[in-house]
Each structure stands twice: as C-alpha cells, then as structure tokens.
Scaffold this active site. Sequence first.
Site, short mmCIF file in Angstrom:
data_model
loop_
_atom_site.label_atom_id
_atom_site.label_comp_id
_atom_site.label_asym_id
_atom_site.label_seq_id
_atom_site.Cartn_x
_atom_site.Cartn_y
_atom_site.Cartn_z
CG ASP A 1 -2.01 0.91 1.24
OD1 ASP A 1 -2.82 0.83 0.31
OD2 ASP A 1 -2.12 1.73 2.18
CD GLU B 1 -2.07 2.44 -3.63
OE1 GLU B 1 -3.10 3.02 -3.98
OE2 GLU B 1 -1.65 2.45 -2.45
C1 GLC Z 1 -4.29 2.86 -0.65
C2 GLC Z 1 -5.47 1.92 -0.64
C3 GLC Z 1 -6.69 2.71 -0.29
C4 GLC Z 1 -6.49 3.31 1.08
C5 GLC Z 1 -5.21 4.14 1.15
C6 GLC Z 1 -4.82 4.45 2.54
O1 GLC Z 1 -4.40 3.82 -1.64
O2 GLC Z 1 -5.58 1.26 -1.86
O3 GLC Z 1 -7.86 1.93 -0.34
O4 GLC Z 1 -7.58 4.11 1.42
O5 GLC Z 1 -4.13 3.42 0.59
O6 GLC Z 1 -4.38 3.30 3.21
#
Ligand code: GLC
Length: 536
Positions: free
Chosen positions: A206, A270
């Site tokens: 994440d 991500e």
């Molecule tokens: C990432 C996740 C998202 C979340 C954010 C904060 O972007 O995919 O769903 O709200 O992180 O953890």
Amino acid sequence: MPASLPDNPDWWRSAVLYQVYVRSFADSDGDGIGDLRGLLGRLDHLAWLGVDALWLSPVMPSPNADWGYDVADYFAVLDEYGTLDDLDEVIASAGRVGIRVLLDLVPNHTSDRHAWFVEARSSVEADRRHWYVWADPGSDGSAPNNWVGSFGGPAWTLDPASGQYFLHNFLPEQPDLNWWHDGVRGAFDDILRFWWDRGVAGFRIDVCNMMIKDAELRDNPPATEDDPFIMQMFGQRPVYNGNRPEAHDILRRWRTIADGYTPPRVLLGETNVDTLENLATYYGSGADELHMGFNFPFIEAPFDAAALSEIVARTEALLPPGAWPVWTGSNHDVSRLATRWCEGDPRKVRLALLMLLTLRGTPVLYQGDEIGLTDRAFDKDELLDPVGVRFWPHYPGRDPERTPMPWDDGPNAGFTAAGVTPWLPMADAPMNVADQRADPDSVLHLVRDAIALRRRSPDLLGGEYTPDPVDDGLWVWRRGGTLVALNLSAQPREIGVGGTPPKTVALSSHRVSEGPVVEGTVDLDAWEGVVVTSRA
Ligand code: GLC
C-alpha cells in the site's frame, strides 16, 4: 509455498493476477460480509477462469475506519473474515489448483488502535513514541507544516495530552509510521517473514511511495497550473510528505528478504505517482526493488488509442532492463473499467479486457472485471467510504466499485444468504457469474479464453511489444509472430495481416471473426479487437 506450486522464480511474469476484495467477494456465514471461507467456496470459479495468483485486499484486524487499510495487528486475521487457520486453508487449497496468494501490506500507517500507537500516544517518553511522526506546533499553535492529507484536510492532528501533533497522510485514525526509526524497519522485517514463512507468495504494498517523509518536515511547494488536477485541488505538490528518495532503501531491504525465499516472494507496489519516469524508479536496477509497480498514468488515461498506446510505449522505454510492466484497469479505489473506460458498452468492455490480457506484462484483474461488472450509483446516505462522505457530491468515493460480487440470479445475487442485508448494496447491473458461465459468448468466456490463449502462447507471454503508429483509433502491435489489433473507434476497419505463413484469428473480442484469415485481411467491427496468429 504449497508443494503443488512449482518453484519457478519468474512465475509472476507469465501470471494473470486477480484482486479479491474479500469483504465483497463471498459471504459464507450469513452476516452480509465476505469472508475467507466464502473465498474458499469460490476457488473453483478462479481455477476455472485460469488466474495464477490472488491479491487479497487487507485481511488483518482493523477497526475499518478505512475498510482494512487501518491495521490494528499485523499478525492475525480480522474476525469477520475468519481465522489464521482459514487463511492457511485458503493458501493450501488455492495452491492445489495452481493459484498463489499475495496479501496486502499497509506499511505507511497503522490504525490508531494499534498497540504501537496506543503506547506511542501514552507519553512523550514511551519506548515507541518515535515509531510515529510527532512534531511541536508552530508558534501560534498551528500544525507543524503545510502538508495536506491524501483524503483532504490537514495531515496533522493535535494530541492534546502531549501538546504535539501526529502526522497522518490519510485519516486521523491512520497515524503515519516513522520509517526513519530502526524499530519500525525491524518490526516490518518480522511481519514480512511471518507471512512469507506461511506460504504467502508476496505482497501488494500500500502507498509504498509515501512511506518515508522529509526528515526536516519541510513545507510542500505550491501547485502550479501545470500540475495534475489533484495537486491543484490540494494546492500543493507532495514533494516532502512522500516520494522521498529514501523509500528506495526500504524496498531494497525488502527485496533482499524476498529473494531469500524459494521461490522468491513478490513485491507488487501501489506506486501511485504522477509520472512514468517516477514509476520506473521503483523498479530500482530492474532487479533490486519492486518486481512490479502499478501504472497509475495508464489507469487514469482515457480509453483512447493514442493516449493508451503512448503510455504503453513510454512505459516500455522507461523501465530498466529486466523490469516488467503491470496493466490494470480497475481496483477498489477507482471506478471500474466497465464504467470509467467503457460507459457500460459491452463492446468496449471486451476490447479493454483483451487489451489488458495481450500487452507485454502482468495483467491484474479486479473481481468482477471478468463479467464486465459496472459501478453502482450511491446516494449520500448509503455511503460507507469516508472519502465519499467527505467529498460528496463532487466525488462519491469508492463505494461504487466495491459492491459485492454477483454470483447468480438468486437472492442477493448469491453473495450472501436470502434475507441478509449485504454490507454494501449489490450493484444494479444485470450480469452475474452463473449466467455468463452458461453462455459461451459472454464476457466471462472471452476472458477465460484470452487467459488460456495467453498461457499457451510464448509470444503473448514473453514476446517484445512492437507497435505500429496508431491510426485514427486503430492500435496494432506485434508480440513476436502474434499480432494484436484493437479498433478503439466507432468506424469498422480493415487491416492487412499478410498471407504467408497463413494466419488465423485466434481470438476476437466479438467472437464473430475467429478462424482462418482469407486473403490476408481482417475486418474489424467498431470497438472490436483481434489476436492473429500464424496457422500451425
Ligand atoms: C491505498 C489503498 C486505499 C487506502 C489508502 C490508505 O491507496 O488502496 O484503499 O484508502 O491506501 O491506506
């Protein structure tokens, strides 16, 4: 790793990944919430579809301020989803049908209920105080600097007991960890090993580009009119509250741990960064940081041949040698591809899915993509995503793409028992898995056939990507001796594919033109795509 899975260290390059948003996948115990035993009961669908690995959205204990992305314990499973034993069973059972399991790791922040934060907040002298980012107020009592959080509003909240502010790049219930602290680094080494020792094949990481912040907590510079919309909306460029060069040290440290396993565990980041140049840096040398990083410029591009092909070509050119692209069109944070790219038009949905499955790289499907599931429109009083609640009506948040999976035409579309209220309303869309499975012309069968074709085609798995110039919505590329032609336009087109050696349309998104090519040309309908191979 289950013994049924081969040790090939590069398995992820030829894989099709599938994101399971566990809460919305399948409910086994009638509480309206998807769970691990529900997933176990649906593994046959995933095996039939032919995917190679699952990424499970967070399954760890969480008070769900941000639906699992606020973790309260990194070594357990959320009660609503089941137990650690259930997760072990998912890993073993998936392994028996050739599917690996990746989990979601949330290292940027914890829940404010995590024992580390409870301790940190208890006293400025606490051992773990500096596992989080604390700072004194400005002289007028204001926040320590100008940073705004990704969900809007100041990135700092005052802790009245100590008089200091703590940092949260997301909700106040998600305090940011201090990645300059060796204790935090050591704790996450243990977390990685805990899950990888259990046979977890890797992690989706994440917001891995935000983990480490400027050590001096400098103010972010103002946004300019050349910056992306989101930066202009927040009024600043996130130069110091994320995207710091030191993030790469952490990824290299994790890659070393990952490479110590057989097969090596996979890091899928991500990487929600603004440029492809920046994305490429998260691959390091090509072999020492992420194995794969999500391509947000691609996700955010319009469904337009010129725009998408340019991003693909630039990604191919910018990634370091040996690095491997990832192509995805939907996830739990963005409007589904069937709605965002395709406005619900089944021709476009089929074309988009064929694109994802034939580009050079690893496709990641989001649950529901395989049936062309669309978003659901939400009323304000139905919203559960705090981001939607905050920005309504300008932005409905992420509930529209998180609705439960429709399995059949029974009550609650087979997601949960009759008479139970699902945690989020079902999509209004008419499609479901069972109907499409019974229909060989369905989107579901197209996706399955594309995955199968890819698996038996060395060209589609590993061939270089060699594009022709885009011509008025017609996007054609070669992968070795295989040709992919996508007509992203409303005009029918004819393409020449040559007659020697004789060719065949191995797959057509409309399923009409499959079979031997006559006279070296293929007619493409509006919004049709084809894969053309040499006849064996
Ligand atoms: C990432 C996740 C998202 C979340 C954010 C904060 O972007 O995919 O769903 O709200 O992180 O953890």
